[in-house]
Design an enzyme around this catalytic site. Structure first.
Site, PDB file in Angstrom:
ATOM      1  N   HIS A 133       0.776  -1.238   0.000  1.00  0.00           N
ATOM      2  CA  HIS A 133       0.000   0.000   0.000  1.00  0.00           C
ATOM      3  C   HIS A 133       0.806   1.286   0.000  1.00  0.00           C
ATOM      4  CE1 HIS A 133      -0.130  -0.076   4.734  1.00  0.00           C
ATOM      5  NE2 HIS A 133       1.060  -0.371   4.258  1.00  0.00           N
ATOM      6  N   HIS A 134       2.135   1.209   0.058  1.00  0.00           N
ATOM      7  CA  HIS A 134       2.944   2.436   0.109  1.00  0.00           C
ATOM      8  C   HIS A 134       3.377   2.942  -1.266  1.00  0.00           C
ATOM      9  CE1 HIS A 134       3.100   2.372   4.404  1.00  0.00           C
ATOM     10  NE2 HIS A 134       3.790   1.241   4.469  1.00  0.00           N
ATOM     11  N   ALA A 135       3.369   2.086  -2.283  1.00  0.00           N
ATOM     12  CA  ALA A 135       3.856   2.511  -3.594  1.00  0.00           C
ATOM     13  C   ALA A 135       3.035   3.683  -4.121  1.00  0.00           C
ATOM     14  CB  ALA A 135       3.799   1.351  -4.582  1.00  0.00           C
ATOM     15  N   ASP A 192      -0.718   5.104   2.863  1.00  0.00           N
ATOM     16  CA  ASP A 192      -0.545   6.404   2.205  1.00  0.00           C
ATOM     17  C   ASP A 192      -0.681   6.339   0.692  1.00  0.00           C
ATOM     18  OD1 ASP A 192       1.836   4.905   2.159  1.00  0.00           O
ATOM     19  OD2 ASP A 192       3.123   6.675   2.201  1.00  0.00           O
TER      20      ASP A 192
END
Length: 390
Positions: free
Chosen positions: A131-133, A173
């Site tokens: 989920h950070h990419a 994010d």
């Protein structure tokens, strides 16, 4: 619509390997898959290997120049020294990086397609949840954002409301950023306070862009938060927002790094509380999304003791055959762990805290309690934007 649950799996996803010193050891994926099989859950699932996400699909979220950079790093890992977030300590380049990252993304996209089209009611991709990419950069062990790509594919197929619930210890994010200005997507993230943990974002005041105010909700939990408070925070925010939004599909991310044994974070949540939230997401999907549920993995760096047990619970819930917490781990699986040179593992599918209990928000607010302060900050920031009482 079929009532079948799907497990999205291809053995090649274990090639997502940043190297022997990196905390994201792919053994966590291999051991989870083995534990699912050891419990006989394959009989209750359709196991599907979806194709890798192609460039046109990746471009639903990621910039073309970034995709080309990942391909270049994949072909020549030594060529990247931090450009596009690749070649860093968090995201070192490795041979075949594009191919395996696209394969993991493909499993989440395939899950989205099958759930939307009715081929399955529930679909799990525990290799996903990266989920950070960001659209133009790798970040936090994540190359392609499969969660955002699954949601984007749902929108492309015609979905008008998709809810995303993220209970990884780190803020979701990249998914929030991808849909910051899109009112069709509600993102809810329950995570450790950004003042004490990467990525340093996910404050209550982050509520969505001008075109989508109230479409993002962030609950920031103090270090040391344990089961009762974690569950109180979840149930004090998530169900009301999901009920108000009325999603057509629920996508949830179940990073196991909120656990008290995780080496990279500071919450104190048990396996039993994680199972309770997995079950709650399953129930929310049935109550508000016609049962359409896509469940993803995420972080989790206690790669033997915690992650396989947590995600096996997730798969079992999706399959309609939940594993009781007191169940002993199959001897064949424990033997495999030992044969791989790992230390002995816990003997049961529980941390000994089942049944977990928590106090509902309606029972009262303690202004001196830090978790209650966090809950209230989120409700005050988001609920009025949606026409709801905080």
């Amino acid at each position: 619509m079929s009532g079948r649950a799907q497990l999205m799996w291809d053995d090649a996803v274990t090639g997502y390997d940043f190297g022997p010193e990196h905390p994201m050891d792919p053994v966590r994926l291999a051991l989870t898959r083995r534990l699912v099989t050891a419990f006989g859950l394959d009989r209750d699932l359709r196991v599907v290997a979806a194709p890798p996400a192609g460039d046109s699909t990746l471009r639903l979220v990621h910039r073309e120049d970034y995709i080309e950079a990942v391909k270049a790093a994949s072909a020549d890992p030594g060529s990247m020294h931090g450009q596009y977030g690749i070649g860093t300590l968090d995201d070192p380049a490795f041979a075949g990086m594009h191919e395996v990252s696209a394969l993991i993304a493909g499993q989440s996209v395939g899950a989205a397609e099958d759930v939307w089209r009715g081929a399955a009611l529930h679909a799990v991709n525990f290799s996903g949840g990266l989920h950070h990419a960001m659209p133009g950069a790798a970040s936090g062990f994540c190359i392609y954002n499969d969660a955002a790509l699954a949601i984007a594919r749902l929108l492309e197929l015609g979905a008008e409301r998709v809810a995303y619930v993220d209970v990884d210890v780190h803020h979701g994010d990249g998914v929030q950023a991808a849909f910051w200005d899109d009112p069709r997507v509600l993102t809810i993230s329950l995570h450790e306070h950004p003042g004490t943990l990467f990525p340093g974002t996910g404050w209550p005041e982050e509520t969505g862009g001008e075109a989508a105010e109230g479409s993002a909700a962030n609950v920031t939990l103090p270090a040391g938060t344990s089961d009762a408070d974690w569950l109180r925070a979840f149930h004090s925010v998530v169900p009301e927002l999901v009920a108000d939004f009325r999603p057509q599909v629920l996508v949830s991310q179940h990073g196991a790094d909120s656990h008290f044994e995780d080496p990279l974070a500071h919450l104190a949540v048990s396996l039993d509380a994680q199972r309770a939230v997995q079950w709650a997401c399953h129930e929310l999907a049935h109550e508000h999304a016609g049962g359409r549920w896509i469940a993803l993995g995420g972080g989790g760096y206690a790669v033997v003791d915690v992650v396989p047990r947590s995600w096996t619970h997730l798969v079992a819930i999706a399959a309609g055959r939940p594993v009781e917490p007191e169940t002993e781990l199959p001897e064949e699986w424990r033997a495999e762990v030992f044969a791989r040179g790992r230390r002995m593992v816990p003997g049961r599918m529980t941390d000994g805290r089942w049944p977990v209990s928590w106090s509902a928000w309606e029972n009262g607010y303690d202004p001196a309690a830090r978790v209650d302060q966090a809950i209230r900050a989120t409700r005050n920031a988001v609920f009025p934007l949606r026409g709801m009482l905080p």
